[in-house]
Design a protein around this motif. Structure first.
Motif, PDB file in Angstrom:
ATOM      1  N   LYS A  93      -3.500 -14.497   4.241  1.00  0.00           N
ATOM      2  CA  LYS A  93      -3.710 -14.929   5.626  1.00  0.00           C
ATOM      3  C   LYS A  93      -3.220 -13.924   6.666  1.00  0.00           C
ATOM      4  O   LYS A  93      -3.409 -14.132   7.864  1.00  0.00           O
ATOM      5  CB  LYS A  93      -2.997 -16.269   5.862  1.00  0.00           C
ATOM      6  CG  LYS A  93      -3.528 -17.422   5.013  1.00  0.00           C
ATOM      7  CD  LYS A  93      -4.938 -17.806   5.415  1.00  0.00           C
ATOM      8  CE  LYS A  93      -5.421 -19.023   4.648  1.00  0.00           C
ATOM      9  NZ  LYS A  93      -6.784 -19.442   5.067  1.00  0.00           N
ATOM     10  N   LEU A  94      -2.576 -12.844   6.222  1.00  0.00           N
ATOM     11  CA  LEU A  94      -2.033 -11.868   7.160  1.00  0.00           C
ATOM     12  C   LEU A  94      -2.770 -10.538   7.059  1.00  0.00           C
ATOM     13  O   LEU A  94      -3.201 -10.128   5.978  1.00  0.00           O
ATOM     14  CB  LEU A  94      -0.541 -11.640   6.889  1.00  0.00           C
ATOM     15  CG  LEU A  94       0.390 -12.833   7.094  1.00  0.00           C
ATOM     16  CD1 LEU A  94       1.819 -12.462   6.708  1.00  0.00           C
ATOM     17  CD2 LEU A  94       0.343 -13.333   8.536  1.00  0.00           C
ATOM     18  N   ALA A  95      -2.894  -9.873   8.202  1.00  0.00           N
ATOM     19  CA  ALA A  95      -3.487  -8.533   8.254  1.00  0.00           C
ATOM     20  C   ALA A  95      -2.368  -7.497   8.224  1.00  0.00           C
ATOM     21  O   ALA A  95      -1.251  -7.765   8.673  1.00  0.00           O
ATOM     22  CB  ALA A  95      -4.312  -8.378   9.526  1.00  0.00           C
ATOM     23  N   GLN A  96      -2.662  -6.326   7.694  1.00  0.00           N
ATOM     24  CA  GLN A  96      -1.661  -5.262   7.707  1.00  0.00           C
ATOM     25  C   GLN A  96      -1.428  -4.786   9.139  1.00  0.00           C
ATOM     26  O   GLN A  96      -2.369  -4.610   9.914  1.00  0.00           O
ATOM     27  CB  GLN A  96      -2.099  -4.097   6.829  1.00  0.00           C
ATOM     28  CG  GLN A  96      -1.827  -4.325   5.343  1.00  0.00           C
ATOM     29  CD  GLN A  96      -2.044  -3.079   4.514  1.00  0.00           C
ATOM     30  OE1 GLN A  96      -3.116  -2.484   4.560  1.00  0.00           O
ATOM     31  NE2 GLN A  96      -1.044  -2.679   3.749  1.00  0.00           N
ATOM     32  N   LEU A  97      -0.157  -4.576   9.457  1.00  0.00           N
ATOM     33  CA  LEU A  97       0.211  -4.143  10.799  1.00  0.00           C
ATOM     34  C   LEU A  97      -0.029  -2.641  10.968  1.00  0.00           C
ATOM     35  O   LEU A  97      -0.002  -1.880   9.997  1.00  0.00           O
ATOM     36  CB  LEU A  97       1.689  -4.455  11.054  1.00  0.00           C
ATOM     37  CG  LEU A  97       2.109  -5.924  10.907  1.00  0.00           C
ATOM     38  CD1 LEU A  97       3.625  -6.049  11.011  1.00  0.00           C
ATOM     39  CD2 LEU A  97       1.426  -6.787  11.962  1.00  0.00           C
ATOM     40  N   PRO A 105      14.447   0.179  10.016  1.00  0.00           N
ATOM     41  CA  PRO A 105      14.718   0.166   8.572  1.00  0.00           C
ATOM     42  C   PRO A 105      14.032  -1.009   7.872  1.00  0.00           C
ATOM     43  O   PRO A 105      14.039  -2.128   8.382  1.00  0.00           O
ATOM     44  CB  PRO A 105      16.244   0.015   8.493  1.00  0.00           C
ATOM     45  CG  PRO A 105      16.754   0.390   9.842  1.00  0.00           C
ATOM     46  CD  PRO A 105      15.676   0.036  10.811  1.00  0.00           C
ATOM     47  N   ILE A 106      13.443  -0.737   6.726  1.00  0.00           N
ATOM     48  CA  ILE A 106      12.897  -1.816   5.903  1.00  0.00           C
ATOM     49  C   ILE A 106      14.031  -2.553   5.204  1.00  0.00           C
ATOM     50  O   ILE A 106      13.974  -3.767   5.008  1.00  0.00           O
ATOM     51  CB  ILE A 106      11.896  -1.261   4.871  1.00  0.00           C
ATOM     52  CG1 ILE A 106      10.642  -0.754   5.578  1.00  0.00           C
ATOM     53  CG2 ILE A 106      11.520  -2.324   3.840  1.00  0.00           C
ATOM     54  CD1 ILE A 106       9.609  -0.173   4.642  1.00  0.00           C
ATOM     55  N   LEU A 107      15.092  -1.807   4.867  1.00  0.00           N
ATOM     56  CA  LEU A 107      16.219  -2.383   4.134  1.00  0.00           C
ATOM     57  C   LEU A 107      17.392  -2.674   5.056  1.00  0.00           C
ATOM     58  O   LEU A 107      17.679  -1.924   5.988  1.00  0.00           O
ATOM     59  CB  LEU A 107      16.692  -1.425   3.039  1.00  0.00           C
ATOM     60  CG  LEU A 107      15.712  -1.054   1.923  1.00  0.00           C
ATOM     61  CD1 LEU A 107      16.372  -0.070   0.966  1.00  0.00           C
ATOM     62  CD2 LEU A 107      15.238  -2.288   1.174  1.00  0.00           C
ATOM     63  N   LEU A 108      18.069  -3.772   4.775  1.00  0.00           N
ATOM     64  CA  LEU A 108      19.395  -4.048   5.326  1.00  0.00           C
ATOM     65  C   LEU A 108      20.312  -4.140   4.114  1.00  0.00           C
ATOM     66  O   LEU A 108      20.185  -5.053   3.297  1.00  0.00           O
ATOM     67  CB  LEU A 108      19.408  -5.347   6.120  1.00  0.00           C
ATOM     68  CG  LEU A 108      20.776  -5.849   6.616  1.00  0.00           C
ATOM     69  CD1 LEU A 108      21.538  -4.761   7.340  1.00  0.00           C
ATOM     70  CD2 LEU A 108      20.613  -7.067   7.501  1.00  0.00           C
ATOM     71  N   GLY A 109      21.209  -3.184   3.977  1.00  0.00           N
ATOM     72  CA  GLY A 109      21.955  -3.078   2.728  1.00  0.00           C
ATOM     73  C   GLY A 109      20.991  -2.681   1.625  1.00  0.00           C
ATOM     74  O   GLY A 109      20.268  -1.695   1.737  1.00  0.00           O
ATOM     75  N   SER A 114      11.842  -6.465   5.805  1.00  0.00           N
ATOM     76  CA  SER A 114      10.438  -6.413   6.216  1.00  0.00           C
ATOM     77  C   SER A 114       9.572  -6.217   4.982  1.00  0.00           C
ATOM     78  O   SER A 114      10.043  -5.728   3.950  1.00  0.00           O
ATOM     79  CB  SER A 114      10.201  -5.266   7.204  1.00  0.00           C
ATOM     80  OG  SER A 114      10.853  -5.504   8.433  1.00  0.00           O
ATOM     81  N   ASP A 115       8.320  -6.603   5.095  1.00  0.00           N
ATOM     82  CA  ASP A 115       7.409  -6.456   3.963  1.00  0.00           C
ATOM     83  C   ASP A 115       7.122  -4.978   3.718  1.00  0.00           C
ATOM     84  O   ASP A 115       6.604  -4.291   4.607  1.00  0.00           O
ATOM     85  CB  ASP A 115       6.108  -7.207   4.259  1.00  0.00           C
ATOM     86  CG  ASP A 115       5.109  -7.069   3.124  1.00  0.00           C
ATOM     87  OD1 ASP A 115       5.542  -7.086   1.957  1.00  0.00           O
ATOM     88  OD2 ASP A 115       3.901  -6.929   3.410  1.00  0.00           O
ATOM     89  N   PRO A 116       7.453  -4.459   2.533  1.00  0.00           N
ATOM     90  CA  PRO A 116       7.216  -3.038   2.248  1.00  0.00           C
ATOM     91  C   PRO A 116       5.746  -2.634   2.369  1.00  0.00           C
ATOM     92  O   PRO A 116       5.442  -1.469   2.621  1.00  0.00           O
ATOM     93  CB  PRO A 116       7.714  -2.881   0.800  1.00  0.00           C
ATOM     94  CG  PRO A 116       8.690  -3.996   0.608  1.00  0.00           C
ATOM     95  CD  PRO A 116       8.141  -5.132   1.424  1.00  0.00           C
ATOM     96  N   GLU A 117       4.830  -3.601   2.201  1.00  0.00           N
ATOM     97  CA  GLU A 117       3.401  -3.297   2.295  1.00  0.00           C
ATOM     98  C   GLU A 117       2.867  -3.437   3.718  1.00  0.00           C
ATOM     99  O   GLU A 117       1.684  -3.195   3.966  1.00  0.00           O
ATOM    100  CB  GLU A 117       2.616  -4.209   1.348  1.00  0.00           C
ATOM    101  CG  GLU A 117       2.969  -3.976  -0.124  1.00  0.00           C
ATOM    102  CD  GLU A 117       2.211  -4.910  -1.047  1.00  0.00           C
ATOM    103  OE1 GLU A 117       1.595  -5.881  -0.542  1.00  0.00           O
ATOM    104  OE2 GLU A 117       2.226  -4.672  -2.263  1.00  0.00           O
ATOM    105  N   GLY A 118       3.738  -3.855   4.641  1.00  0.00           N
ATOM    106  CA  GLY A 118       3.361  -3.848   6.048  1.00  0.00           C
ATOM    107  C   GLY A 118       2.599  -5.054   6.554  1.00  0.00           C
ATOM    108  O   GLY A 118       1.942  -4.979   7.596  1.00  0.00           O
TER     109      GLY A 118
END
Length: 429
Positions: A93-97, A105-109, A114-118
């Motif tokens: 249901k979501l489109a790539q941003l 940052p994608i990572l916290l610790g 965030s979704d690695p695939e965007g």
């Protein structure tokens, strides 16, 4: 002639005004009006050609609606609900941003926020920690805890406000983050001892932070924004993150059915931009940005990206077993709280002046108290699945309740036996 000039001028003004608001973007959110209002006003001032139409829905209702084949036209979804975004992505249901992620940052610790695939991106995070009044803590001689484990000690008896996960929604992740960090049995054993030192806070009562301010507890388990609200309203309190904790991200994503992809991406870009993230520091919001550079504007706000907090959490695992954990917590702790408190308080008292023989007996009693009859469930565990769906299926609710009842009886027998052994130890000359 003059009338004609006025007519054309007015017509031109209307055409220009219409062009300025030519695009209407439907944004679904669960955020309260004060949050939305700050963001909406700033965005529409920066982009007068886009008008936001805000659709308020709770996460559960939003997900149910958006998964339907024929659903309301929504362009952007923006809310703090990891489950909603994971489900929407899984159902296509979501489109790539198209957002430029530089500085985000994608990572916290060690955990992706965030979704690695965007397909969706974090917009802010909220962390778990402890709220207290420094002066009152100092007066009682209690040290500021650095880790959750500090609260296991006997000195914290009746000094902690702990939320019940089956009744206070934010407590589910609080409980699970320790289970993931410490391991299933060790984590539960720590919660048993912390709970034995705690006042349990449920639905309809005061917030855990209010328990501290009312003098019922010296420290409260809570989330940073609840503590910030209390402090903003005049409380002489302080909030800290333990060395290891968990952060719950909010996200934004674009629906694949959007008819306004350009405007939708413009809104997403704004929310995670430097100006958009800076708005989270607004006195009415006080939320943690996901763009680390913004923290230079708020010297008193702790930056979770600075590397001094351990954060390693599997959101998918936590979501799948949140109801199961809540049931186990009730069976082992909520329903047996008086006996659990009594047993641990007696255990600590006897340990203070115990001789070698008594210490051996106390070690046996501790082993009994910490016996954990529930194995960590696999994700396809039938009881876990029944409990996860108990609010939507009467039969599964019955199965889950039967499991809780049987488990509660097991813990009751266990605590009764420990209390009997403690009584025998006390009666010995």
């Amino acid at each position: 002639m003059l009338k004609n000039l006025h007519f054309f001028a007015l017509t031109g003004l209307l055409i220009f005004s219409g062009a300025a608001k030519a695009v209407t973007l439907n944004v679904m959110t669960s955020y309260p009006q004060p949050v939305v209002m700050v963001m909406q006003q700033a965005f529409e001032e920066a982009h007068p050609d886009i008008e936001l139409n805000i659709l308020w829905r709770r996460p559960h209702d939003a997900l149910s609606m958006l998964l339907q084949e024929e659903s309301e036209q929504v362009d952007v979804i923006w809310m703090p609900s990891v489950r909603t975004f994971l489900s929407l992505k899984a159902h296509g249901k979501l489109a790539q941003l198209k957002t430029n992620r530089e500085g985000l940052p994608i990572l916290l610790g060690e955990t992706a926020i965030s979704d690695p695939e965007g397909y969706f991106i974090a917009t802010e995070v909220a962390g778990y920690g402890l709220f207290f009044e420094p002066e009152k803590l100092k007066q009682t001689g209690l040290a500021v805890p650095d880790e959750w484990q500090d609260l296991l000690e006997a000195e914290w008896q009746d000094n902690i406000a702990l939320p019940i996960p089956s009744e206070v929604s934010f407590a589910n992740m609080l409980i699970d983050q320790l289970l993931q960090a410490e391991g299933w049995q060790s984590g539960w054993n720590q919660w048993q001892q912390i709970a034995a030192n705690s006042h349990l806070m449920g639905r309809g009562g005061m917030f855990t932070t209010e328990a501290v301010l009312a003098g019922q507890a010296k420290v409260a388990f809570t989330m940073d924004f609840f503590a910030a609200s209390s402090i903003a309203n005049g409380a002489n309190g302080k909030f800290i993150y333990p060395k290891q904790t968990a952060f719950n991200p909010a996200h934004i994503g674009i629906l694949s059915v959007t008819t306004q992809p350009e405007a939708a991406n413009t809104f997403v870009d704004f929310i995670v931009s430097e100006p958009g993230q800076s708005l989270l520091l607004h006195p009415d919001l006080r939320k943690l940005p996901v763009r680390p550079s913004v923290y230079s504007q708020a010297s008193k706000m702790q930056n979770p990206f600075a590397g001094n907090i351990r954060h390693q959490y599997d959101y998918q695992t936590g979501l799948q077993r949140r109801e199961f954990n809540a049931v186990v917590f009730d069976a082992a702790i909520t329903l047996q709280h008086d006996k659990l408190k009594q047993a641990w308080q007696q255990w600590h008292q006897l340990q203070q002046n115990a001789d070698a023989e008594q210490l051996a007996a106390l070690a046996e009693i501790k082993s009994l108290l910490q016996h954990w009859p529930v194995e960590e469930p696999a994700m396809d565990n039938v009881v876990l699945q029944d409990c996860a769906q108990r609010h939507d299926d009467d039969k599964k609710q019955q199965n889950c309740e039967a499991f809780k009842s049987e488990l509660a009886q097991s813990f009751e027998r266990q605590y009764d036996k420990a209390l009997t052994m403690l009584a025998q130890l006390t009666s010995k000359p």
